[in-house]
Write a protein that holds these residues in place. Structure first.
Motif, PDB file in Angstrom:
ATOM      1  N   TYR A 106       0.812  -1.221   0.000  1.00  0.00           N
ATOM      2  CA  TYR A 106       0.000   0.000   0.000  1.00  0.00           C
ATOM      3  C   TYR A 106       0.846   1.272   0.000  1.00  0.00           C
ATOM      4  O   TYR A 106       0.744   2.106  -0.894  1.00  0.00           O
ATOM      5  CB  TYR A 106      -0.953  -0.042   1.198  1.00  0.00           C
ATOM      6  N   SER A 107       1.700   1.397   1.011  1.00  0.00           N
ATOM      7  CA  SER A 107       2.432   2.662   1.162  1.00  0.00           C
ATOM      8  C   SER A 107       3.486   2.863   0.080  1.00  0.00           C
ATOM      9  O   SER A 107       3.711   3.986  -0.367  1.00  0.00           O
ATOM     10  CB  SER A 107       3.066   2.749   2.551  1.00  0.00           C
ATOM     11  N   THR A 108       4.146   1.765  -0.314  1.00  0.00           N
ATOM     12  CA  THR A 108       5.137   1.895  -1.393  1.00  0.00           C
ATOM     13  C   THR A 108       4.462   2.416  -2.657  1.00  0.00           C
ATOM     14  O   THR A 108       4.984   3.311  -3.338  1.00  0.00           O
ATOM     15  CB  THR A 108       5.803   0.532  -1.672  1.00  0.00           C
ATOM     16  N   THR A 109       3.275   1.872  -2.963  1.00  0.00           N
ATOM     17  CA  THR A 109       2.534   2.292  -4.163  1.00  0.00           C
ATOM     18  C   THR A 109       2.105   3.749  -4.060  1.00  0.00           C
ATOM     19  O   THR A 109       2.320   4.541  -4.982  1.00  0.00           O
ATOM     20  CB  THR A 109       1.292   1.392  -4.371  1.00  0.00           C
ATOM     21  N   ARG A 110       1.497   4.118  -2.919  1.00  0.00           N
ATOM     22  CA  ARG A 110       0.968   5.489  -2.798  1.00  0.00           C
ATOM     23  C   ARG A 110       2.091   6.522  -2.771  1.00  0.00           C
ATOM     24  O   ARG A 110       1.988   7.584  -3.390  1.00  0.00           O
ATOM     25  CB  ARG A 110       0.056   5.626  -1.578  1.00  0.00           C
ATOM     26  N   GLY A 145      -3.103   2.666  -4.214  1.00  0.00           N
ATOM     27  CA  GLY A 145      -2.313   1.948  -3.205  1.00  0.00           C
ATOM     28  C   GLY A 145      -3.178   1.071  -2.320  1.00  0.00           C
ATOM     29  O   GLY A 145      -2.821  -0.069  -2.005  1.00  0.00           O
ATOM     30  N   THR A 207      -4.004   9.841   2.424  1.00  0.00           N
ATOM     31  CA  THR A 207      -2.903  10.252   1.538  1.00  0.00           C
ATOM     32  C   THR A 207      -3.043  11.709   1.116  1.00  0.00           C
ATOM     33  O   THR A 207      -2.068  12.461   1.134  1.00  0.00           O
ATOM     34  CB  THR A 207      -2.834   9.332   0.294  1.00  0.00           C
TER      35      THR A 207
END
Length: 323
Positions: A106-110, A145, A207
């Motif tokens: 999630y966080s890597t993508t966002r 994400g 985000t």
């Protein structure tokens, strides 16, 4: 250059997620207070119905039945102490493997997508990006994400909440991989995206409010010459961003936690038919402020998480700038 944003954001997110995991676990336990106190699934199914006084004839039952089930509301410190006493200090890190996977997906993508959009939409002359574009970038990055990381999110909520269930009802997942495989086998692959609409909505709010407000606060602090570009600026801007994110996301977070954690018994109707149903039943049974259950641990977690996230991100950028 685009790939580096994903790497930097991923490293910072995993460090921040693991270091604030106990606060997140306490937040989840607090959000579930007052919900499904009775372990019996049949009673759990009846509880929301009891929250709707439809006639005077039923009033006696409503007045008589609800007082025994709800345990007294306790604060975050008391919840943390009780977890340590009843389940041991290691229980504060229940579901940490799911946190690592969630942050990785999630966080890597966002963070990576936000970085790409930020570079694309930043004015080359002023080197700034308008607030509306920051928010738009945050909404897009957060939504994508969350869709990617939802299975890990469901597993994390369940692993964190498991300790509050009676021994006979605990799922006892060994790891995030075990949790995801058991859910897919016992409840179908679609269960891995249970509450995904809520996860996406929450992630978009978090985000947009967290990343956009951090950039905005940081720009304002530097433009007004209140502080120099350093640790003080990063900590101040990130704590303010964490507060904004907590206020914006807490109601969706409460509903998300309850929908993801609900136990669906074979042949029985689920406690909640969806997000709106859960919100209505929660408000009717526990009042509108129940949507801000766990707000103190949420802000206690969002503040440190956002500080660790952005301070680590700034340091990782310095380390990786030559690569």
């Amino acid at each position: 250059m685009g790939l580096m944003g994903f790497v930097e954001g991923g490293i910072a997110s995993i460090v921040a997620g693991c270091s604030t995991h106990p606060l997140d676990l306490i937040k989840v336990r607090m959000q579930l207070q007052g919900e499904a106190s009775a372990p019996n699934p049949a009673v759990q199914n009846l509880r929301p119905a009891l929250a709707f006084p439809t006639s005077a004839g039923h009033a006696h039952h409503h007045v008589h039945l609800p007082p025994p089930p709800p345990p007294p509301r306790v604060g975050p410190v008391a919840v943390g102490v009780r977890i340590i006493q009843q389940e041991g200090i290691a229980a504060l890190f229940s579901g940490v493997s799911a946190t690592v996977l969630r942050q990785t997906l999630y966080s890597t993508t966002r963070m990576g997508l936000y970085d790409i959009l930020k570079k694309k939409w930043t004015d080359p002359n002023t080197k700034n990006m308008p607030l509306t574009r920051k928010i738009t970038a945050g909404l897009i990055a957060g939504g994508i994400g969350a869709a990617v990381g939802n299975p890990a999110d469901v597993a994390m909520v369940r692993m964190q909440a498991d300790g509050r269930l009676p021994l006979a009802q605990r799922r006892n997942y060994k790891s995030v991989v075990d949790a995801i495989s058991q859910m897919a086998k016992n409840e179908g692959v679609t269960s891995l995206w249970r509450g995904s609409s809520l996860t996406v909505n929450r992630a978009m709010l978090v985000t947009a409010s967290q990343l956009a407000s951090y950039d905005q606060f940081k720009e304002t602090i530097l433009e007004k010459h209140w502080l120099k570009d350093g640790l003080g600026t990063h900590v101040t801007a990130s704590f303010a961003a964490g507060f904004v994110a907590a206020v914006a996301s807490n109601p969706v977070d409460v509903i998300k936690t309850r929908v993801m954690n609900m136990k669906v018994e074979p042949g029985m109707a689920p406690p909640y038919s969806g997000a709106l149903d859960c919100a209505l039943k929660t408000i009717r049974a526990e009042g509108p402020m129940s949507l801000y259950k766990g707000f103190i641990p949420t802000i206690s977690r969002q503040g440190p998480f956002t500080i660790v996230l952005f301070v680590t991100l700034e340091q990782v950028r310095k380390l990786l700038k030559d690569f």
